[in-house]
Design a protein around this motif. Structure first.
Motif, short mmCIF file in Angstrom:
data_model
loop_
_atom_site.label_atom_id
_atom_site.label_comp_id
_atom_site.label_asym_id
_atom_site.label_seq_id
_atom_site.Cartn_x
_atom_site.Cartn_y
_atom_site.Cartn_z
N LYS A 1 0.36 -1.32 0.30
CA LYS A 1 0.22 0.23 -0.06
C LYS A 1 0.84 1.81 -0.45
O LYS A 1 0.59 2.28 -0.02
N ILE A 2 1.78 1.03 0.77
CA ILE A 2 3.33 3.00 0.69
C ILE A 2 3.41 2.17 -0.88
O ILE A 2 3.23 3.90 -0.99
N GLU A 3 3.53 1.43 -1.10
CA GLU A 3 4.41 1.89 -2.38
C GLU A 3 3.36 2.69 -3.85
O GLU A 3 3.86 3.19 -4.44
N GLN A 4 2.33 1.92 -3.35
CA GLN A 4 0.84 2.20 -4.19
C GLN A 4 0.92 3.73 -4.17
O GLN A 4 0.73 4.26 -4.75
N ASP A 5 0.79 4.37 -3.19
CA ASP A 5 0.55 5.25 -2.58
C ASP A 5 1.21 6.36 -3.35
O ASP A 5 1.13 7.30 -2.80
N THR A 6 2.51 6.25 -2.68
CA THR A 6 3.51 6.87 -2.52
C THR A 6 4.48 7.12 -4.44
O THR A 6 5.42 7.95 -4.69
N GLU B 1 10.89 13.17 -3.74
CA GLU B 1 9.74 13.65 -3.70
C GLU B 1 8.41 12.78 -3.19
O GLU B 1 7.95 12.27 -1.93
N ALA B 2 8.70 11.22 -3.29
CA ALA B 2 7.93 10.13 -3.29
C ALA B 2 8.82 9.26 -2.03
O ALA B 2 8.43 9.14 -1.20
N CYS B 3 10.16 9.34 -1.66
CA CYS B 3 10.79 8.70 -0.97
C CYS B 3 10.56 9.71 -0.08
O CYS B 3 10.52 8.81 1.14
N ALA C 1 7.31 8.25 1.11
CA ALA C 1 7.10 7.19 1.89
C ALA C 1 7.59 7.04 3.73
O ALA C 1 7.80 6.08 4.20
N GLU C 2 8.59 7.65 3.12
CA GLU C 2 9.72 7.86 5.04
C GLU C 2 8.16 7.99 5.56
O GLU C 2 8.98 7.42 7.03
N GLU C 3 7.69 9.21 5.11
CA GLU C 3 7.06 9.51 6.39
C GLU C 3 5.43 8.31 7.13
O GLU C 3 5.54 7.82 8.13
N GLU C 4 5.10 7.35 6.06
CA GLU C 4 4.37 6.82 5.65
C GLU C 4 5.58 5.33 6.48
O GLU C 4 4.77 4.49 7.66
#
Length: 608
Positions: free
Chosen positions: A300-305, A333-335, A338-341
């Protein structure tokens, strides 16, 4: 709360003089100056103005030949366990500060206060009033890297009324603000959240992150309200260096984003063409929950970010490195998203473990969980691979949950448990039968029996493996005999060893069955009327608790209670059952005591 105390005021000074100084330095005040003999008071409109007055004026500005001392005004009754330490060297390692503070007693919390000065300011809360007083006496004015520390009290709203601290005149060096960011106020970010953000960066970019004379890293810490430790001296020759960021979640994320921007710019300037992924270090205990069932959380994190995330294998873990590397590939920006999630999931896991650990410690009065040596630097965890404080070579020597300002003291507290205290006042020995996979027996015993010997010595318990009940037995019984402290330590290490040796999958939580024996006449108390007690036990502990029906008591007139679940659930259930048994024993003891007249004194014979 923004009232200031101004000390060392000349007898010639007037309120107009003080007002002139505040005006000269552009420090607003919201009321008149109340000038007394040798000192004065004034109110500031907000915390920022009060902090500026302290930073700019205290120890630096003269009035009629006397250097003013400016601090927050703290009522006597609130001078207790909280201190503020100012003028801390800007690049001081937190481990060094931790060691310095711990010399004077157990530190419950330490939080950074945001100021406009280059030097750092922290609010510290000690476990005891005497510890804070000693730290105040020893640290105030002491030199550290050519900086003179300034220490003062800050209000402790929970303090019981008490006379002023011994020594010093009224108000001088005994005052300080409830800085927004001190424990319980929460308006300002902490110097470190319970879990810092730890990242790996290529060694060639470390210089750019630090900047000339530390200017770049200083700007990052100031802009993101964080404390950043770059462990450049560790792992000499390594291609990557760990960086630890202490701040709020937002502060950590902002600092991480800035570091990624710096690395990207440096890569362009140096014509470095390889992709620079974001690498986060996470304690192995949290990774399974980050991945989620069938990898759903990670997907999910991969898909969302819009990122690609991989995690280093369990085989990379060592005795001194319980961290896994989470590699995130994508745009900056994507990384960053993803770090936040990722860190959100890790913090949730940490909070859950800490809640369980604190509940467990409450059930064993005096249990010093940090001193048990079960978790790395105080982090909740399981297993011998996480057994001791990581040495300096282990990714900077700081694992998740390592709080330089942990509340635990360095001493062994007494282990008198209300649930297992004998009538003589000493902890009673308990026997627990823990069932492990038959294939795991070799790992628990170790080569030539070394592991089980070390475990027995560490825990202070007798640990034996019972013979197999048959050739095809899928489980073996580990017999553990010892007081609550020993049971906690031994069982925790066994749970962890099974996880470390891959007897449970990376997405699977270690769950085992434990048996304890109870007197047959007390089994009903464990079950409760209509099963009420056992149901409450299961709801409270999240463990499965079963008292099999129609048991035949053994030769000691005892029956078995079965407990199944993860480590903390099992421990919690064991302690609650032992608590019930302790109540039964006390009641029996009271019933057996001969009754005497009121007051417990034997009757006085009459005089003839």
């Amino acid at each position: 709360m923004n009232k200031l105390y101004i000390g060392n005021v000349s007898a010639e000074a007037s309120d107009e003089d003080l007002e002139s100084i505040f005006k000269q330095w552009k420090i607003p005040h919201s009321g008149p100056f109340l000038v007394k003999t040798g000192y004065a008071f004034v109110d500031c409109p907000d915390e920022k103005a009060a902090m500026r007055a302290i930073d700019v004026l205290s120890g630096k500005v003269e009035l009629h030949g006397k250097v003013l001392e400016v601090e927050h005004s703290v009522p006597k009754r609130q001078r207790s366990c909280k201190l503020q330490i100012r003028n801390i060297p800007p690049h001081m390692q937190w481990e060094v500060l931790d060691g310095m503070l711990a010399q004077y007693g157990a530190v419950e919390s330490c939080e950074q206060v945001n100021t406009d000065t280059e030097t750092a300011v922290v609010n510290v809360r000690y476990a005891a009033r005497d510890h804070a007083r000693l730290a105040m006496e020893k640290l105030n004015g002491s030199m550290m890297e050519n900086y003179a520390l300034k220490v003062s009290y800050i209000p402790d709203e929970t303090a019981a009324p008490e006379g002023p601290p011994s020594g010093g005149r009224r108000g001088f060096n005994a005052r300080g603000p409830p800085r927004a960011g001190s424990p319980g106020l929460g308006a300002r970010p902490k110097v470190q959240s319970d879990i810092p953000l730890r990242v790996l960066v290529p060694t060639q970019f470390v210089g750019a992150i630090i900047g000339k004379e530390g200017a770049t890293i200083r700007n990052i810490t100031k802009q993101t309200h964080s404390k950043i430790d770059i462990h450049r001296k560790e792992n000499a020759g390594a291609a990557e260096k760990p960086i630890t960021i202490h701040s709020t979640p937002d502060g950590c994320s902002n600092a991480c984003r800035t570091i990624m921007d710096i690395m990207q710019k440096e890569a362009v300037d140096t014509k470095f063409t390889e992709e620079i992924p974001l690498k986060i270090l996470a304690h192995n205990n949290f990774v399974g929950r980050l991945i989620g069932k069938e990898g759903r959380n990670l997907k999910k994190i991969e898909q969302d970010t819009g990122t690609k995330i991989t995690i280093s294998p369990l085989q990379d873990l060592t005795l001194y490195n319980p961290e896994r590397t989470i590699t995130i590939k994508g745009s900056i920006e994507a990384c960053s998203r993803a770090e936040e999630e990722v860190m959100k999931k890790i913090r949730e896991s940490y909070d859950s473990d800490m809640a369980a650990m604190n509940l467990q410690s409450n059930l064993i009065p005096g249990l010093n969980l940090n001193a048990l040596g079960l978790f790395p630097s105080g982090a909740p965890g399981m297993g011998p691979s996480m057994a001791n404080v990581s040495p300096p070579g282990a990714h900077g020597g700081c694992s998740y949950g390592c709080s330089p300002y942990g509340a635990e003291g360095p001493f062994w507290a007494s282990m008198l448990s209300a649930s297992s205290q004998s009538l003589a006042g000493q902890p009673e020995s308990e026997t627990v039968h823990l069932f492990i996979p038959a294939l795991a027996v070799g790992a628990i015993i170790g080569k030539q029996g070394q592991h089980i010997k070390q475990l027995s010595h560490f825990a202070g318990a007798s640990i034996k493996i019972a013979p197999a009940e048959g050739m095809d037995a899928k489980q073996r019984m580990v017999i553990i005999v010892g007081p609550p402290e020993a049971q906690f330590k031994a069982q925790c290490r066994i749970f962890g060893k099974l996880k470390e040796e891959n007897f449970f999958g990376p997405k699977e939580e270690v769950k085992l069955e434990a048996h304890i024996k109870v007197p047959s006449f007390a089994a009903g108390r464990v079950i409760g009327k209509g099963g009420k007690t056992v149901n409450e036990l299961q709801n409270l502990t999240c463990a499965e608790v079963v008292v099999p029906r129609d048991q035949t008591p053994d030769e000691n007139d005892q029956v078995i209670v079965k407990i199944s679940g993860h480590f903390f659930a099992c421990q919690l259930a064991q302690r609650k059952i032992q608590e019930i048994l302790a109540q039964v024993r006390r009641q029996q003891h009271q019933q057996q005591q001969p009754k005497s007249p009121s007051g417990g004194q034997p009757p006085t014979p009459r005089r003839k």
